[in-house]
Design an enzyme around this catalytic site. Sequence first.
Site, PDB file in Angstrom:
ATOM      1  N   ARG A 253      -5.052   9.941   6.259  1.00 18.19           N
ATOM      2  CA  ARG A 253      -3.876   9.135   6.073  1.00 18.19           C
ATOM      3  C   ARG A 253      -2.832  10.066   7.650  1.00 18.19           C
ATOM      4  O   ARG A 253      -1.932   9.913   7.264  1.00 18.19           O
ATOM      5  CB  ARG A 253      -2.534   9.360   4.728  1.00 18.19           C
ATOM      6  CG  ARG A 253      -3.723   8.869   3.935  1.00 18.19           C
ATOM      7  CD  ARG A 253      -3.554   7.336   3.024  1.00 18.19           C
ATOM      8  NE  ARG A 253      -4.282   6.884   2.558  1.00 18.19           N
ATOM      9  CZ  ARG A 253      -4.992   6.015   2.854  1.00 18.19           C
ATOM     10  NH1 ARG A 253      -5.107   5.025   3.855  1.00 18.19           N
ATOM     11  NH2 ARG A 253      -5.726   5.326   2.266  1.00 18.19           N
TER      12      ARG A 253
ATOM     13  N   HIS B 284     -14.150   7.243   2.227  1.00 18.33           N
ATOM     14  CA  HIS B 284     -13.388   8.225   0.828  1.00 18.33           C
ATOM     15  C   HIS B 284     -14.640   7.226   0.130  1.00 18.33           C
ATOM     16  O   HIS B 284     -14.117   6.846  -1.353  1.00 18.33           O
ATOM     17  CB  HIS B 284     -12.115   7.343   0.764  1.00 18.33           C
ATOM     18  CG  HIS B 284     -10.921   8.015   1.835  1.00 18.33           C
ATOM     19  ND1 HIS B 284     -11.267   9.240   1.875  1.00 18.33           N
ATOM     20  CD2 HIS B 284     -10.554   7.396   3.265  1.00 18.33           C
ATOM     21  CE1 HIS B 284     -10.228   9.385   2.029  1.00 18.33           C
ATOM     22  NE2 HIS B 284     -10.289   8.939   3.087  1.00 18.33           N
TER      23      HIS B 284
ATOM     24  N   ASP C  41     -10.666   2.213   4.997  1.00 17.89           N
ATOM     25  CA  ASP C  41      -9.667   2.668   5.477  1.00 17.89           C
ATOM     26  C   ASP C  41     -10.785   4.759   5.552  1.00 17.89           C
ATOM     27  O   ASP C  41     -11.448   4.631   5.150  1.00 17.89           O
ATOM     28  CB  ASP C  41      -8.520   3.516   4.728  1.00 17.89           C
ATOM     29  CG  ASP C  41      -9.116   3.910   3.744  1.00 17.89           C
ATOM     30  OD1 ASP C  41      -8.167   5.421   3.714  1.00 17.89           O
ATOM     31  OD2 ASP C  41      -9.515   3.696   2.880  1.00 17.89           O
ATOM     32  N   GLU C  42     -10.004   5.094   7.515  1.00 17.25           N
ATOM     33  CA  GLU C  42     -10.353   6.069   7.807  1.00 17.25           C
ATOM     34  C   GLU C  42     -12.726   6.303   7.474  1.00 17.25           C
ATOM     35  O   GLU C  42     -12.728   7.320   6.761  1.00 17.25           O
ATOM     36  CB  GLU C  42     -10.223   7.394   7.037  1.00 17.25           C
ATOM     37  CG  GLU C  42      -8.418   7.478   7.219  1.00 17.25           C
ATOM     38  CD  GLU C  42      -7.787   8.789   6.552  1.00 17.25           C
ATOM     39  OE1 GLU C  42      -6.854   9.130   6.919  1.00 17.25           O
ATOM     40  OE2 GLU C  42      -8.238   8.414   5.757  1.00 17.25           O
ATOM     41  N   VAL C  43     -12.678   5.582   7.948  1.00 17.58           N
ATOM     42  CA  VAL C  43     -14.354   5.367   7.909  1.00 17.58           C
ATOM     43  C   VAL C  43     -15.089   5.954   8.701  1.00 17.58           C
ATOM     44  O   VAL C  43     -15.601   5.918  10.062  1.00 17.58           O
ATOM     45  CB  VAL C  43     -15.071   4.372   7.978  1.00 17.58           C
ATOM     46  CG1 VAL C  43     -16.358   3.696   7.482  1.00 17.58           C
ATOM     47  CG2 VAL C  43     -14.313   2.743   7.269  1.00 17.58           C
TER      48      VAL C  43
END
Length: 577
Positions: free
Chosen positions: A44, A191, A247-249
């Site tokens: 994040r 995640h 998200d946030e791969v």
Amino acid sequence: MRSARLSRLPGESNRPPSRNASGKQAGAIHYSRGGRGGGASPRRRRDAGAGAEGRGQALYAGVSRRRRQGKAIDAGRRCRGQPRARSREQSRSERRHAAGMEAGGPRRRLVHLDLKGAPPRASYLAEVLPLLRALGATGLLLEYEDTFPYAGPLEPLRAPHAYSPGEARAVLRQARAQGLEVVPLVQTFGHMEFVLKHKEFAHLREVKMFPNALNPHKEESRALVKAMIDQVMALHEDLKWFHIGCDEVYYLGEGEESKQWLQQQDNTPEKLCLSHIKAVASCVASSYPTVTPIVWDDMLRGISEETLAESGVPQLVQPMIWDYAADLDVEGKVHLVEKYRRCGFSKVWFASAFKGATGVNQSLTLIGHHLKNHLQWLKVASDSPADVLEGIALTGWQRYDHFSVLCELLPVAIPSLAVCLQALKNGGYSEKIKENVEKLLGMSNLETETFMSTSLGTFPGSNILTLVTQVSFYLKSSVDELLERNRYVTGWFSPYHRKRRIIHPIIMHHFQPDAVSLLSKWNAVVQDLQAAMEQVFYKCTVEEWMEENVHPSLQKLQEVVDDLDKAIKAQNQGHFN
């Protein structure tokens, strides 16, 4: 709690020492530029995608120029005595109504429950849900992770403390009874640690060594995602939205199959990302045509408008734009909304934070930071194009990722959530709104710029907030004051003395009573805290929080008292060295 336990502890001044947002001594942890704080975890980061927004400034220069030209034309009308087309307030009010806004703020306000850490007992949620509704929540964003009662081949995903099907249904029934719309959240790309850490699914990792990202090339990966979605869908009724994460791969494109794929002409990591999002969203659309998928937007921010538009993704999902900073860039976010609208996304969501966004090991919530974040989002909503905002999710992160420590516990952050919900519902924050929050929480004085409030509160779990505040502020500092800054301890009962059980009979009386008294008081406080936490959380959460936040200091104090007893006993037996 007995009044003696609230009395001032040894070494504690009348005013609390200077602290930062973790409740630790000032200087121990500093805010980073990252949205959810410093430390090794990148989870994040609020500056993620900032470069993409920066690269887009030229793209929006024409928009800004047209705005300036419009202002000049309007000013010319006024100079010629012509009436202004519409007042600024009237225009803003119309934009709010068209953009999914009430008179105050966004119509849909989802409270995010991050259940991958410290999941509350179903009985506690039953107490909290009516309060959330009264504060202005219209729904829940439930991120189950390993607390969902997966069955069959997916049973390894269930944590020992996972909700039973009956408990999960009870929570959903209670949410419906309160008029709260539920949006489930299941991670389907990044995640994925809670899935890919298991040997049964480790072969589906994008990079063999890392359990965070799913391999998007394997048919088995898509089958796994579909099975997870199907089981979660089966437990819910009448869903309108389903959050598929994405998200946030991190390390996407670095797996062996991805490297081969990227060698082909015109293939890029951005297209690889979009192809998997499209595959998952298409799966949802084909099996559940009345449900709209939501995705976190960070993997989309840096992708060109042309690539996004051509991917077909904008017709399938609604992006949720997240930023948890107190000083988020309003103009940049408005530009991002405009970009997504031009790409073909019909609606967008916003995501703020009421906790878990200012430090990976945060124990106390700095309400002022989160209030400012929400006030900034209100500005973004007001300045965004009409009829684009679907709603906002108030995120409450419990861990930065599956393997990190716990952030602030939910009961500790309820005052922050209350302030933020009321600010969104009313379109701002005032003394009158503050009084209403205090009334709903049963607090006579709610501080937003410090961690200390003068009243205990009557909301569910308020006793946990009181005790956690006491532990966070005074446990370590009072123990350190005695053991590291008391000259009788440092001078006459050093590690050398303790090892050899040496103690001066006279000096002993200068600190033994204080040590024993301090240990007794903290043991009583911790006993109360543990009992309070066990009413809200499962045993594993209580153990983890205590080991991280209590045991280091309390054990150090206990060891000194034990060594003192041994030294006195040795002396009484005539072993005086």
